[in-house]
Structure formats: C-alpha cells, structure tokens
Design a protein around this motif. Structure first.
Motif, PDB file in Angstrom:
ATOM      1  N   ASP B  93       0.625  -1.314  -0.058  1.00  0.00           N
ATOM      2  CA  ASP B  93      -0.245   0.040  -0.054  1.00  0.00           C
ATOM      3  C   ASP B  93       0.733   1.134   0.074  1.00  0.00           C
ATOM      4  O   ASP B  93       0.687   1.981  -0.935  1.00  0.00           O
ATOM      5  CB  ASP B  93      -1.082  -0.053   1.176  1.00  0.00           C
ATOM      6  CG  ASP B  93      -2.013   1.261   1.168  1.00  0.00           C
ATOM      7  OD1 ASP B  93      -2.870   0.914   0.224  1.00  0.00           O
ATOM      8  OD2 ASP B  93      -2.066   1.932   1.955  1.00  0.00           O
ATOM      9  N   VAL B  96       2.226   1.805  -3.502  1.00  0.00           N
ATOM     10  CA  VAL B  96       1.441   2.109  -4.601  1.00  0.00           C
ATOM     11  C   VAL B  96       1.046   3.790  -4.141  1.00  0.00           C
ATOM     12  O   VAL B  96       0.898   4.810  -5.132  1.00  0.00           O
ATOM     13  CB  VAL B  96       0.163   1.261  -4.335  1.00  0.00           C
ATOM     14  CG1 VAL B  96      -1.148   1.921  -5.420  1.00  0.00           C
ATOM     15  CG2 VAL B  96       0.385  -0.218  -4.810  1.00  0.00           C
ATOM     16  N   SER B  97       0.810   3.958  -2.868  1.00  0.00           N
ATOM     17  CA  SER B  97       0.268   5.188  -2.597  1.00  0.00           C
ATOM     18  C   SER B  97       1.301   6.262  -2.552  1.00  0.00           C
ATOM     19  O   SER B  97       1.306   7.616  -2.369  1.00  0.00           O
ATOM     20  CB  SER B  97      -0.211   5.275  -1.165  1.00  0.00           C
ATOM     21  OG  SER B  97      -0.970   4.133  -1.017  1.00  0.00           O
ATOM     22  N   HIS B  99       2.858   7.491  -5.022  1.00  0.00           N
ATOM     23  CA  HIS B  99       2.727   8.378  -6.322  1.00  0.00           C
ATOM     24  C   HIS B  99       1.639   9.408  -6.097  1.00  0.00           C
ATOM     25  O   HIS B  99       0.718   9.075  -5.457  1.00  0.00           O
ATOM     26  CB  HIS B  99       2.359   7.350  -7.745  1.00  0.00           C
ATOM     27  CG  HIS B  99       3.184   6.475  -8.048  1.00  0.00           C
ATOM     28  ND1 HIS B  99       4.366   6.787  -8.761  1.00  0.00           N
ATOM     29  CD2 HIS B  99       3.159   5.104  -7.929  1.00  0.00           C
ATOM     30  CE1 HIS B  99       5.094   5.680  -8.828  1.00  0.00           C
ATOM     31  NE2 HIS B  99       4.393   4.534  -8.449  1.00  0.00           N
ATOM     32  N   PRO B 100       1.660  10.818  -6.722  1.00  0.00           N
ATOM     33  CA  PRO B 100       0.832  11.583  -6.272  1.00  0.00           C
ATOM     34  C   PRO B 100      -0.504  11.064  -6.794  1.00  0.00           C
ATOM     35  O   PRO B 100      -0.861  10.486  -7.817  1.00  0.00           O
ATOM     36  CB  PRO B 100       1.403  13.022  -6.957  1.00  0.00           C
ATOM     37  CG  PRO B 100       2.274  12.353  -8.150  1.00  0.00           C
ATOM     38  CD  PRO B 100       3.091  11.153  -7.470  1.00  0.00           C
ATOM     39  N   ALA B 101      -1.696  11.452  -5.869  1.00  0.00           N
ATOM     40  CA  ALA B 101      -2.826  10.919  -6.460  1.00  0.00           C
ATOM     41  C   ALA B 101      -3.455  11.736  -7.748  1.00  0.00           C
ATOM     42  O   ALA B 101      -2.778  12.858  -7.773  1.00  0.00           O
ATOM     43  CB  ALA B 101      -3.795  10.982  -5.249  1.00  0.00           C
ATOM     44  N   ASP B 102      -4.221  11.064  -8.117  1.00  0.00           N
ATOM     45  CA  ASP B 102      -4.988  11.828  -9.354  1.00  0.00           C
ATOM     46  C   ASP B 102      -4.175  12.299 -10.646  1.00  0.00           C
ATOM     47  O   ASP B 102      -4.483  13.387 -11.272  1.00  0.00           O
ATOM     48  CB  ASP B 102      -5.665  13.162  -8.952  1.00  0.00           C
ATOM     49  CG  ASP B 102      -7.358  13.036  -8.731  1.00  0.00           C
ATOM     50  OD1 ASP B 102      -7.715  12.161  -9.359  1.00  0.00           O
ATOM     51  OD2 ASP B 102      -8.023  13.730  -8.190  1.00  0.00           O
ATOM     52  N   ALA B 103      -2.977  11.948 -10.494  1.00  0.00           N
ATOM     53  CA  ALA B 103      -2.262  11.844 -11.880  1.00  0.00           C
ATOM     54  C   ALA B 103      -1.870  10.526 -12.118  1.00  0.00           C
ATOM     55  O   ALA B 103      -1.578   9.634 -11.369  1.00  0.00           O
ATOM     56  CB  ALA B 103      -0.960  12.525 -11.528  1.00  0.00           C
ATOM     57  N   ASP B 104      -2.096  10.129 -13.565  1.00  0.00           N
ATOM     58  CA  ASP B 104      -1.930   8.819 -13.989  1.00  0.00           C
ATOM     59  C   ASP B 104      -0.264   8.641 -13.566  1.00  0.00           C
ATOM     60  O   ASP B 104       0.666   9.140 -13.806  1.00  0.00           O
ATOM     61  CB  ASP B 104      -2.041   8.522 -15.593  1.00  0.00           C
ATOM     62  CG  ASP B 104      -3.368   8.768 -15.863  1.00  0.00           C
ATOM     63  OD1 ASP B 104      -4.441   9.076 -14.703  1.00  0.00           O
ATOM     64  OD2 ASP B 104      -3.910   8.875 -16.950  1.00  0.00           O
ATOM     65  N   ILE B 105      -0.003   7.359 -13.072  1.00  0.00           N
ATOM     66  CA  ILE B 105       1.113   6.592 -12.910  1.00  0.00           C
ATOM     67  C   ILE B 105       1.885   6.231 -14.150  1.00  0.00           C
ATOM     68  O   ILE B 105       1.307   5.880 -15.123  1.00  0.00           O
ATOM     69  CB  ILE B 105       1.137   5.300 -12.097  1.00  0.00           C
ATOM     70  CG1 ILE B 105       0.279   5.603 -10.778  1.00  0.00           C
ATOM     71  CG2 ILE B 105       2.684   4.982 -11.794  1.00  0.00           C
ATOM     72  CD1 ILE B 105       0.249   4.282  -9.765  1.00  0.00           C
ATOM     73  N   GLN B 110       4.495   1.796 -13.593  1.00  0.00           N
ATOM     74  CA  GLN B 110       3.614   0.742 -13.919  1.00  0.00           C
ATOM     75  C   GLN B 110       4.269  -0.606 -14.235  1.00  0.00           C
ATOM     76  O   GLN B 110       3.955  -1.588 -13.609  1.00  0.00           O
ATOM     77  CB  GLN B 110       2.446   1.065 -14.871  1.00  0.00           C
ATOM     78  CG  GLN B 110       1.590   2.078 -14.569  1.00  0.00           C
ATOM     79  CD  GLN B 110       0.599   1.827 -15.864  1.00  0.00           C
ATOM     80  OE1 GLN B 110      -0.166   0.910 -16.262  1.00  0.00           O
ATOM     81  NE2 GLN B 110      -0.152   3.368 -15.997  1.00  0.00           N
TER      82      GLN B 110
END
Lengths: 308, 208
Positions: B93, B96-97, B99-105, B110
């Motif tokens: 978790d 994964v978390s 990465h800044p939220a609300d921007a595509d990885i 990936q």
C-alpha cells in the motif's frame, strides 16, 4: 497443350475458384499481439468487431455507429433510473468503446472517465472504432482498481466492463470482483451512486456460479442489487445501488417514462431494456460464497461449474 | 537415509519457491493490476533470488559444512513467510500510494512497481530456499568422483519439487484455500525444513 500447361491452367482455375468461393464477408482489418491479448479488428457482414483471442468483445455497425453494439451496453443506461441528474460516470474497460460512444451521444453533458489496462486497446479503439477522447472524456491507461484507489473523484455511476479473454472464454479479473473492490468502488460513488457490473454468465446455468458469487459479493457492500439479463448474449448486468429503497418493475417503468419525457434519456430502446429487470436474486446464492481478496477462484472452480 | 532426507529437503524447498511465486503473483495482482507486468516481475525477482541463493549457498556450504547452519537461514525465512499476510498489504500500500494521487502513474513505474513489491516480499524467502541445493551438494558429495551424480540428483529433486509447486498452487490450492492460509502454510513448511536440517546435521555428524 502439353501436360505442364494443362496443369498450370488447372491450378490457376482452381485458385480462382477458391478465391471467389472464400467468404468475402469476414475480413481482418488489423491485428496485433499486445501484452494481454491477440487483438483483431474484423469487418464482417456490415459490422466491425473487436476480437481478443478469437472472442467478440465489441461490435458496431459500419453504417451507423449508434447501432450494432451488444445489448448489455444499453443496460448500462439503467443508473439514470436512480439518478436523473448524473454528471460524472466512470467506465472500467474500453474495448471498442460502445458504452462510451452511446454515453457521449445521448448525454453530451456528462463527464466520462474511462480506465483501460491495455495501451493497444486504447489506440485500436481510437483508430478503428472512432472512440473520441475529449474535454469531457478522458481515458486513463491503467488498471481499474489501481485507478479507483488513487482517484479523489466521486462518480454518480461506475460501469464495470473489464474482462480478460483466453482460449477457454472470458474471465473476470478476480481483483475487480471482490468485497474489498466493491467497498473501494462504493467509497468513490456519490450519495445516490450506482454500480453496474457486466457479468458474463447467466441464470440458465452458464457460469451461474460466477454470476451468483458476484451478486452475493455486491450484496455484501450495496444495500440493493438488481439484475438485468441481456437477451442477445449470455450477459447479465448487475446493478448495485447505494440507495436502500427497494424498487419494483412498475416503479422503474414509471421512472423510465418520466426521464424519457423530460428528454434526460433519449436512448431508443430504453423502456424496453428496463423491462429486463429481475427483482429476485439468483437461485444459487446459498451455494456460492462472497468473493474476497483472499479467496476468489473466479478463473478456477467457479468457472468450471455450469449448473443452475 | 541421510541422502533421502537431503533429497526431500531440496524437493520441498523447490516446491515452496514455486508456491511463493505463483500465489505471490496472484497476491500482487490486486495492488498492481494487469497480470502481465506482475508476472514479468514475479518471474524475474524469483530468478534473481535463485541466482543469489545458489551463489551464497555454495560459498556458505564450503565455509560451514554443517546442515545446522541452514536453520539460521530457514527459521527467519519461515517466520517472514508466515507473516506475509500481516505486513505485505501495508508495505505494498505504501509503495502504491507514494505516487501523487489524481495523476496517472507513468508506464515505467507501472512496470517497475510490481518488481519492487515482489522483491520486498518474495526475494528473501526465495533466496533462502535456493541456498539449500548447493549446500546439500557439498554435504552429500563424499568424494570428487560422485559430484556429478549427487549434483544431478539434487537438481532433479529440487526441480521436480518446483514442478509440483507450480501445478499444485495453480490448479488446486487457489481453488480451495485463501491466499493468507497458503502463505502461512508455506511459512510452516519452511520452519519444518529448518527442523529437517537439524535432524540432518545430527545424522551426518554420527556418520563421520
């Protein structure tokens, strides 16, 4: 005429006969092997078909892009019955973009987000199926669950149409069908939000344990779950609502007439699709169990059983 | 008898490696999505673990020459595997978390994130299990004349165990057991292998 010439002529004639004899109806327009599937675009009898490993994922009429899609795409319009003022909709799974095309045409004011795992599907969908990415339709190339986990957005409806297809049929990705997934999806829905799940499987036995398991799992998160079986394919669209209110077919038909009159939903077959409504749960509920991240054999034992 | 125990040890070690690989890929899927990069990462990471395990296992065998030493590796590895259901979800978790939220990885992450996740959870236990094979070759090879037969038998048994691990995990275990149960059972099996090493140590000491 010597034997060699005779033979050559005969061979040429046979070849010509073979070529005219071949059905001109099915023609592979494009094919590629992506990280996930062997993808083909096939033109057949006036339709364009998107195929993964030989299956039919999407279909559209070459003459009129608003027809030719599978019926379940129209069952994805049922969320309007619960919320006639939707503004934000998430679709998980792009394919040939049938669902997106219908939503963009009939509800141009809706903000659409699509999540698609396979970059090859995104480019094929844009090039061969005229899927349009606009200011109101953004395509995110990633896994649906990863997207939902990270997004801050709330949606009025989430439409689930993500499958992987192998030689032995289509499989629900297990991590998109567990209690933990539906809890996450529910947290990303607005107060009166609706989640639609296209389940490949039906009430007549074909993959009935998958359908029953997904139903039971959705029911463990959503207060109400309703079924809308498609008549053209072995699909059932499960509709989970955050609304606790039970509904009847009569009530839904009334809502359908009302939103059709108000021109909210102008999809031609809408009222007919609403009549697919089934209030009673599948018969195998006591036999199947809730799917969890820990235990979800959707590609194993559950697929093997085709019983009622 | 000692030979049979050593062969059983590497067979079960090979079995456990592949259970961790197959069940691990399933486990990582829900956090990293798309099966393809998860499988790529999982196979790559397990092979790295095997490579390192063979290298160090062989050197440690020359240095310590006692089966007892392996318990020092297998006990922590068994406890680690037992605890996978408890610590791995939070670890993944965090991964994964970040990465800044609300921007595509980005596509690069990936691809690389599942490899990182896989390495954090599966590199250590698979590394330890891989040390067993070269170690057993050293203990069983009485003289240079039979090294060929001994190493062949050890490779064969370990690979046969891996084959069993692949099919039993994919065809049977996933259908009937939860992932956490399977991890705990594999942890228990690894601790059992530690016990087997202790027995083997005493048996081999008596022999000389």
């Amino acid at each position: 005429m010597n034997a060699v010439t005779k033979f050559t002529l005969l061979a040429l004639a046979s070849l010509a006969w073979l070529m005219t004899g071949l059905p001109a109806r099915a023609q592979t327009v494009y094919q590629v092997t992506s990280a996930y599937h062997h993808i083909s675009v096939i033109d057949s009898s006036g339709y364009r078909v998107l195929s993964f490993n030989g299956s039919w994922e999407s279909r559209v009429s070459l003459a009129n892009p608003l027809v030719g899609h599978f019926e379940y795409c129209e069952l994805f319009h049922t969320p309007w019955l619960w919320n006639p003022a939707m503004t934000n909709v998430l679709v998980v799974g792009l394919g040939g973009g049938s669902t997106q095309r219908l939503y963009q045409h009939y509800y141009p004011f809706v903000n659409l987000d699509t999540v698609e795992l396979d970059p090859a599907v995104v480019s094929i969908s844009k090039y061969y199926f005229q899927t349009k990415e606009t200011a109101r339709h953004k395509i995110h190339t990633m896994d649906g669950r990863v997207y939902l986990r990270r997004t801050q957005k709330k949606y009025d409806a989430i439409l689930m149409d993500a499958y992987s297809t192998g030689r032995y049929g289509s499989f629900i990705p297990y991590h998109l069908a567990t209690k933990e997934f539906f809890t996450l999806a529910s947290a990303n829905l607005t107060e009166n939000g609706v989640l639609c799940y296209n389940v490949i499987g039906n009430l007549n036995g074909f993959r009935a344990d998958i359908l029953g398991s997904v139903y039971k799992t959705m029911r463990s998160v959503f207060p109400q779950v309703w079924m809308f079986p498609a008549s053209d394919t072995g699909n059932v669209v499960l509709v989970g609502t955050k609304s606790k209110e039970p509904v009847t077919l009569a009530e839904l038909e009334k809502r359908a007439r009302s939103i059709a009159k108000d021109k909210v939903v102008t999809l031609p077959n809408f009222e007919k699709r609403v009549r697919a409504f089934r209030a009673q749960p599948p018969a195998n509920l006591s036999r199947v169990s809730v799917l969890t991240d820990d235990y979800a054999p959707v590609d194993g034992v559950l697929t093997g059983t085709n019983r009622r | 008898m000692q030979t049979a125990a050593a062969i059983l040890l590497v067979f079960l070690g090979g079995f456990a490696v592949m259970v961790l690989e197959i069940i691990g890929a399933r486990f990582l899927l829900k956090d990293f999505g798309g099966a393809f990069y998860v499988w790529t990462s999982q196979i790559g990471v397990v092979l790295v673990a095997l490579s390192l395990g063979y290298w160090f296992g062989g050197r440690w065998a020359d240095r310590f020459q006692r089966a007892r030493f392996l318990t020092w590796l297998l006990v922590p590895s068994g406890l680690f595997t037992l605890a996978i259901p408890d610590f791995a979800p939070r670890l993944i978790d965090a991964l994964v978390s970040r990465h800044p939220a609300d921007a595509d990885i980005s596509l690069l992450w990936q691809k690389l994130d599942p490899a990182l996740g896989s390495a954090l959870v599966f590199l250590f236990p698979c590394f330890v299990l891989a040390t067993l094979s070269p170690y057993m070759i050293r203990l069983l090879a009485a003289q240079l004349g039979n090294v060929g037969a001994v190493s062949g038998a050890v490779y064969a048994a370990s690979t046969a165990g891996s084959v069993a691990g692949v099919f039993i995990s994919g065809y049977v275990l996933l259908d009937h057991l939860g992932l956490s149960t399977i991890f705990r059972a594999t942890g228990g099996l690894t601790l059992g292998l530690a016990g087997l090493c202790l027995w083997l140590d005493r048996a081999l000491a008596r022999k000389t």
